[in-house]
Write a protein that holds these residues in place. Structure first.
Motif, mmCIF file in Angstrom:
data_model
loop_
_atom_site.group_PDB
_atom_site.id
_atom_site.type_symbol
_atom_site.label_atom_id
_atom_site.label_comp_id
_atom_site.label_asym_id
_atom_site.label_seq_id
_atom_site.Cartn_x
_atom_site.Cartn_y
_atom_site.Cartn_z
ATOM 1 N N ASP A 120 0.869 -1.178 0.000
ATOM 2 C CA ASP A 120 0.000 0.000 0.000
ATOM 3 C C ASP A 120 0.906 1.229 0.000
ATOM 4 O O ASP A 120 1.569 1.520 1.008
ATOM 5 N N VAL A 121 0.963 1.924 -1.121
ATOM 6 C CA VAL A 121 1.897 3.042 -1.291
ATOM 7 C C VAL A 121 1.153 4.364 -1.150
ATOM 8 O O VAL A 121 0.264 4.678 -1.953
ATOM 9 N N GLY A 122 1.511 5.121 -0.142
ATOM 10 C CA GLY A 122 0.958 6.456 0.003
ATOM 11 C C GLY A 122 1.779 7.480 -0.755
ATOM 12 O O GLY A 122 1.246 8.338 -1.453
ATOM 13 N N ALA A 123 3.119 7.380 -0.607
ATOM 14 C CA ALA A 123 4.036 8.264 -1.329
ATOM 15 C C ALA A 123 5.297 7.474 -1.636
ATOM 16 O O ALA A 123 5.870 6.858 -0.752
ATOM 17 N N HIS A 124 5.716 7.464 -2.910
ATOM 18 C CA HIS A 124 6.827 6.584 -3.298
ATOM 19 C C HIS A 124 8.191 7.249 -3.237
ATOM 20 O O HIS A 124 9.219 6.584 -3.362
ATOM 21 N N HIS A 125 8.245 8.569 -3.038
ATOM 22 C CA HIS A 125 9.511 9.276 -2.792
ATOM 23 C C HIS A 125 10.579 8.976 -3.847
ATOM 24 O O HIS A 125 11.762 8.829 -3.515
ATOM 25 N N LEU A 126 10.183 8.818 -5.111
ATOM 26 C CA LEU A 126 11.093 8.521 -6.214
ATOM 27 C C LEU A 126 11.828 7.205 -6.007
ATOM 28 O O LEU A 126 12.942 7.010 -6.505
ATOM 29 N N GLY A 127 11.198 6.302 -5.297
ATOM 30 C CA GLY A 127 11.803 4.995 -5.056
ATOM 31 C C GLY A 127 12.787 5.023 -3.901
ATOM 32 O O GLY A 127 12.798 5.938 -3.077
ATOM 33 N N GLY A 128 13.619 4.005 -3.852
ATOM 34 C CA GLY A 128 14.580 3.894 -2.768
ATOM 35 C C GLY A 128 15.177 2.499 -2.751
ATOM 36 O O GLY A 128 15.174 1.801 -3.766
ATOM 37 N N SER A 129 15.687 2.081 -1.602
ATOM 38 C CA SER A 129 16.351 0.791 -1.463
ATOM 39 C C SER A 129 15.579 -0.103 -0.507
ATOM 40 O O SER A 129 15.313 0.280 0.643
ATOM 41 N N CYS A 130 15.212 -1.298 -0.998
ATOM 42 C CA CYS A 130 14.445 -2.261 -0.213
ATOM 43 C C CYS A 130 15.308 -3.442 0.188
ATOM 44 O O CYS A 130 16.137 -3.921 -0.597
ATOM 45 N N GLN A 131 15.082 -3.926 1.405
ATOM 46 C CA GLN A 131 15.672 -5.158 1.894
ATOM 47 C C GLN A 131 14.556 -6.013 2.486
ATOM 48 O O GLN A 131 13.812 -5.533 3.341
ATOM 49 N N TRP A 132 14.436 -7.261 2.021
ATOM 50 C CA TRP A 132 13.514 -8.203 2.632
ATOM 51 C C TRP A 132 14.308 -9.071 3.597
ATOM 52 O O TRP A 132 15.387 -9.576 3.243
ATOM 53 N N SER A 133 13.799 -9.279 4.782
ATOM 54 C CA SER A 133 14.500 -10.129 5.740
ATOM 55 C C SER A 133 13.498 -10.992 6.491
ATOM 56 O O SER A 133 12.299 -10.695 6.541
ATOM 57 N N LEU A 134 14.002 -12.081 7.066
ATOM 58 C CA LEU A 134 13.192 -13.007 7.847
ATOM 59 C C LEU A 134 13.713 -13.060 9.278
ATOM 60 O O LEU A 134 14.913 -12.928 9.519
ATOM 61 N N SER A 135 12.787 -13.268 10.218
ATOM 62 C CA SER A 135 13.139 -13.487 11.620
ATOM 63 C C SER A 135 12.360 -14.675 12.144
ATOM 64 O O SER A 135 11.142 -14.759 11.966
ATOM 65 N N TYR A 136 13.074 -15.584 12.808
ATOM 66 C CA TYR A 136 12.458 -16.750 13.434
ATOM 67 C C TYR A 136 12.312 -16.565 14.944
ATOM 68 O O TYR A 136 11.842 -17.467 15.628
ATOM 69 N N ASN A 145 14.032 5.742 1.560
ATOM 70 C CA ASN A 145 13.510 6.505 0.440
ATOM 71 C C ASN A 145 14.582 7.384 -0.207
ATOM 72 O O ASN A 145 15.510 7.853 0.450
ATOM 73 N N ASN A 146 14.419 7.622 -1.518
ATOM 74 C CA ASN A 146 15.391 8.430 -2.265
ATOM 75 C C ASN A 146 15.216 9.927 -2.049
ATOM 76 O O ASN A 146 16.201 10.672 -2.112
ATOM 77 N N SER A 147 13.988 10.394 -1.867
ATOM 78 C CA SER A 147 13.762 11.834 -1.775
ATOM 79 C C SER A 147 12.937 12.163 -0.538
ATOM 80 O O SER A 147 12.221 11.320 -0.003
ATOM 81 N N GLY A 148 13.041 13.415 -0.101
ATOM 82 C CA GLY A 148 12.286 13.852 1.069
ATOM 83 C C GLY A 148 13.079 13.686 2.354
ATOM 84 O O GLY A 148 14.310 13.566 2.343
ATOM 85 N N ASN A 149 12.372 13.687 3.484
ATOM 86 C CA ASN A 149 13.021 13.531 4.774
ATOM 87 C C ASN A 149 13.819 12.236 4.817
ATOM 88 O O ASN A 149 13.462 11.255 4.168
ATOM 89 N N ARG A 150 14.894 12.217 5.595
ATOM 90 C CA ARG A 150 15.734 11.020 5.715
ATOM 91 C C ARG A 150 15.061 10.059 6.680
ATOM 92 O O ARG A 150 15.220 10.145 7.891
ATOM 93 N N GLU A 151 14.300 9.107 6.104
ATOM 94 C CA GLU A 151 13.400 8.259 6.881
ATOM 95 C C GLU A 151 13.768 6.780 6.733
ATOM 96 O O GLU A 151 14.426 6.376 5.778
ATOM 97 N N PHE A 152 13.267 5.999 7.692
ATOM 98 C CA PHE A 152 13.431 4.549 7.664
ATOM 99 C C PHE A 152 12.056 3.913 7.818
ATOM 100 O O PHE A 152 11.326 4.210 8.763
ATOM 101 N N TYR A 153 11.716 3.040 6.872
ATOM 102 C CA TYR A 153 10.427 2.351 6.883
ATOM 103 C C TYR A 153 10.640 0.863 7.126
ATOM 104 O O TYR A 153 11.613 0.268 6.645
ATOM 105 N N SER A 154 9.724 0.268 7.835
ATOM 106 C CA SER A 154 9.732 -1.173 8.050
ATOM 107 C C SER A 154 8.288 -1.623 8.198
ATOM 108 O O SER A 154 7.541 -1.091 9.015
#
Length: 236
Positions: free
Chosen positions: A89-105, A154-163
């Motif tokens: 669900d994308v509210g704002a894409h910020h010109l893309g960015g870098s994604c990492q998928w990870s797993l936790s057990y 995210n590539n643009s806008g505030n320097r944010e971290f999403y998870s």
């Protein structure tokens, strides 16, 4: 009547919050997600601000994972080696960015990266829309109750971290190990690594930081399989 009006007000205010936020899993269901894809639970537990970042480089707003658990309900089951057709669900894409998928057990204590999409992740998304972003579960992934985590800088806008995290079941090897790298957690509090806004960084999206991620191996204990009891007739 009063309780209905109150509940409706909460629901509407929640959707207002969603319109101001940025990204979240929609499928698999994120923890406490306000989506039809999620098991229906207590309204008071729904996170209507689920698309917001967990923090910026200046401050941490929420822990990771944001919630220690989700609603009661059935986790979706996937096979080791399967490609999961995740919906974001994308509210704002910020010109893309870098994604990492990870797993936790271990419910978010330890993470191992299983897939990357650096620089261009969600660059072609449309704001306010659902976006298909598949990920592949490793063929050697151990069986168990697992959290899948999509982290995004995210590539643009505030320097944010999403998870955004979702609870799933993996059917794979009974016990074993899963190796990879620990995720880069950048722009998440002043002591975290800093990734500059792409337009100001001459194309540097944190390549050296991603390349320096530390190798990690997680071990999942083998579970004892239930034994079938057989009846034998004995002559006395």
């Amino acid at each position: 009547m009063k309780s209905f009006i109150t509940a409706a007000s909460i629901l509407l205010s929640g959707f207002a919050l969603l319109t101001e936020a940025h990204v979240s899993f929609r499928y698999p269901c994120p923890r406490r997600g306000p989506y039809a894809e999620c098991p229906q639970g207590d309204w008071s537990l729904i996170d209507y601000n689920i698309r917001s970042p967990l923090g910026t480089h200046d401050a941490i707003a929420s822990p990771m994972p944001k919630w220690p658990s989700s609603f009661d309900g059935v986790r979706p089951t996937f096979q080791a080696g399967q490609t999961v057709s995740a919906t974001i669900d994308v509210g704002a894409h910020h010109l893309g960015g870098s994604c990492q998928w990870s797993l936790s057990y271990d419910n978010g204590v330890t993470w191992v990266v299983i897939q990357d999409k650096l620089l261009t992740c969600m660059a072609d998304a449309v704001d306010g829309s659902a976006y298909s972003l598949p990920f592949k579960i490793p063929a050697n992934a151990p069986s168990g109750n697992v959290i899948v985590n999509l982290m995004w800088n995210n590539n643009s806008g505030n320097r944010e971290f999403y998870s955004t995290v979702a609870d799933i079941i993996i059917q794979g090897t009974n016990g074993g190990t899963l190796s990879g790298v620990a995720p880069l957690i950048a722009n998440y509090g002043p002591s975290s690594p800093f990734i500059q806004e792409l337009a100001l960084a001459n194309g540097d999206y944190g390549q050296a930081l991603f390349a320096a991620r530390k190798p990690i191996t997680i071990t999942v204990p083998k579970k004892a399989l239930a034994k079938r009891q057989s009846k034998t007739n004995r002559l006395v």
